[in-house]
Scaffold this active site. Structure first.
Site, mmCIF file in Angstrom:
data_model
loop_
_atom_site.group_PDB
_atom_site.id
_atom_site.type_symbol
_atom_site.label_atom_id
_atom_site.label_comp_id
_atom_site.label_asym_id
_atom_site.label_seq_id
_atom_site.Cartn_x
_atom_site.Cartn_y
_atom_site.Cartn_z
ATOM 1 C CD GLU A 167 14.542 -32.058 25.781
ATOM 2 O OE1 GLU A 167 15.229 -31.697 24.814
ATOM 3 O OE2 GLU A 167 14.795 -31.724 26.962
ATOM 4 C CG ASN A 204 21.280 -31.785 24.105
ATOM 5 O OD1 ASN A 204 21.179 -31.185 23.038
ATOM 6 N ND2 ASN A 204 20.322 -32.564 24.584
ATOM 7 C CB SER A 250 19.139 -29.766 36.959
ATOM 8 O OG SER A 250 17.861 -29.539 36.368
ATOM 9 C CE LYS A 292 18.199 -30.411 26.546
ATOM 10 N NZ LYS A 292 17.295 -30.631 27.668
ATOM 11 C CG HIS A 348 17.435 -35.779 24.849
ATOM 12 N ND1 HIS A 348 16.293 -35.167 25.301
ATOM 13 C CD2 HIS A 348 18.445 -35.327 25.618
ATOM 14 C CE1 HIS A 348 16.616 -34.367 26.316
ATOM 15 N NE2 HIS A 348 17.917 -34.442 26.514
ATOM 16 N N GLY A 376 16.000 -29.837 32.925
ATOM 17 C CA GLY A 376 15.507 -28.463 32.785
ATOM 18 C C GLY A 376 14.638 -27.992 33.937
ATOM 19 C CD GLU A 400 20.104 -36.308 29.481
ATOM 20 O OE1 GLU A 400 20.916 -35.415 29.725
ATOM 21 O OE2 GLU A 400 19.248 -36.216 28.580
HETATM 22 P P1 13P Z 1 19.425 -29.611 31.641
HETATM 23 O O1 13P Z 1 20.889 -29.645 31.969
HETATM 24 O O2 13P Z 1 18.973 -28.310 31.086
HETATM 25 O O3 13P Z 1 18.584 -30.107 32.771
HETATM 26 O O4 13P Z 1 19.210 -30.657 30.431
HETATM 27 C C1 13P Z 1 19.724 -31.918 30.522
HETATM 28 C C2 13P Z 1 19.609 -32.571 29.201
HETATM 29 O O5 13P Z 1 18.519 -32.876 28.742
HETATM 30 C C3 13P Z 1 20.836 -32.821 28.445
HETATM 31 O O6 13P Z 1 20.593 -33.653 27.359
#
Ligand code: 13P
Length: 251
Positions: free
Chosen positions: A98, A10, A213, A12, A96, A174, A168
């Site tokens: 976010e 992803n 992560s 982003k 997601h 992150g 997740e």
């Molecule tokens: P990270 O791998 O940067 O923690 O992000 C995970 C994520 O949100 C994948 O959709």
């Protein structure tokens, strides 16, 4: 039958036309060593056309990060499922964290997006997961169950067989704070058992990815857990070498 490992990147809201090319060239150069995992990349909408061309003839699948529940019309700034199909997408991420936390997407809307994606022949990647506060309150299972149930109630449990689930934990995204393989396995097993209450065959079939992560250094241990069928990768998917390491981590 054993479920195949899937590793989805992803990206982003990252990259440029140039950096996307460099990243994909790097990933493509190392794909020869990826023999067991399905590999998917989810770029921003504006890069889909470029990426569709660049991955042609490779094993890499294409996904988007979001979609509209509407099919066409006066919805400024939105992107429909049929547009994603038109640009070669096979997958789309829905719900997601976010999108849930920053853009107010609730369980009902996420379930609708799941339905619209599925109806268009896209494979939805349904994200679920608890915040740190929810984990500390001991309601992780309650939260994840609620997020899952929204889809089951709208579409029926069989619909989950057409999608992929990504667990997740919000506190691991992150932050560098990966859930331990045991913590992740516990929630994955819970998700599978929740689905099995409705339909054991669907529960056995559905791929449940872990996200939060994941790095080259911790992927093998995570993916070796019985209910962890791969990863949804944020930061590490922007680095060809680390992403390839994750793609090669299938046990
Ligand atoms: P990270 O791998 O940067 O923690 O992000 C995970 C994520 O949100 C994948 O959709």
């Amino acid at each position: 039958m054993a479920r195949q490992i899937m590793v989805a990147g992803n990206w982003k809201m990252n990259g440029s036309r140039d950096s996307v090319k460099v990243l994909l060239d790097g990933i493509k150069a190392g794909l020869g060593n990826v023999t067991k995992s399905a590999v998917v990349v989810c770029p921003s909408y504006v890069f889909l056309a470029d990426v569709e061309q660049m991955i042609a003839g490779t094993i890499i699948g294409l996904g988007a990060q979001n979609l509209s529940t509407e099919s066409a019309g006066a919805f400024t700034g939105e992107i429909s499922a049929s547009m994603l199909k038109d640009f070669g997408c096979q997958y789309v991420i829905v719900g997601h964290s976010e999108r849930r936390s920053l853009y107010g997407e609730d369980d009902a809307l996420v379930a609708q997006k799941y339905a619209v994606a599925r109806a268009a022949g896209l494979t939805p990647i349904l994200c679920v997961g608890e915040t740190l506060a929810e984990r500390e309150q001991g309601i992780t299972e309650e939260v994840v169950a609620r997020q899952l149930d929204a889809v089951i109630e709208l579409e029926g449990v069989a619909a989950l067989a057409d999608g992929v689930i990504a667990y997740e934990p919000v506190w691991a995204i992150g932050t560098g704070m990966t859930a331990s393989p045991e913590q992740a396995q516990d929630v994955h097993a819970f998700i599978r058992s929740r689905i099995a209450e409705h339909d054991a065959a669907v529960a056995d079939k559905v791929q449940i990815l872990y996200g939060g992560s994941v790095k080259g250094a911790n992927a093998t241990e995570l993916f070796s857990k019985p209910d962890i069928d791969g990863g949804l990768i944020g930061g590490a998917s922007l680095d060809a070498e680390d992403f390839l390491k994750i793609c090669s981590a299938a046990p």
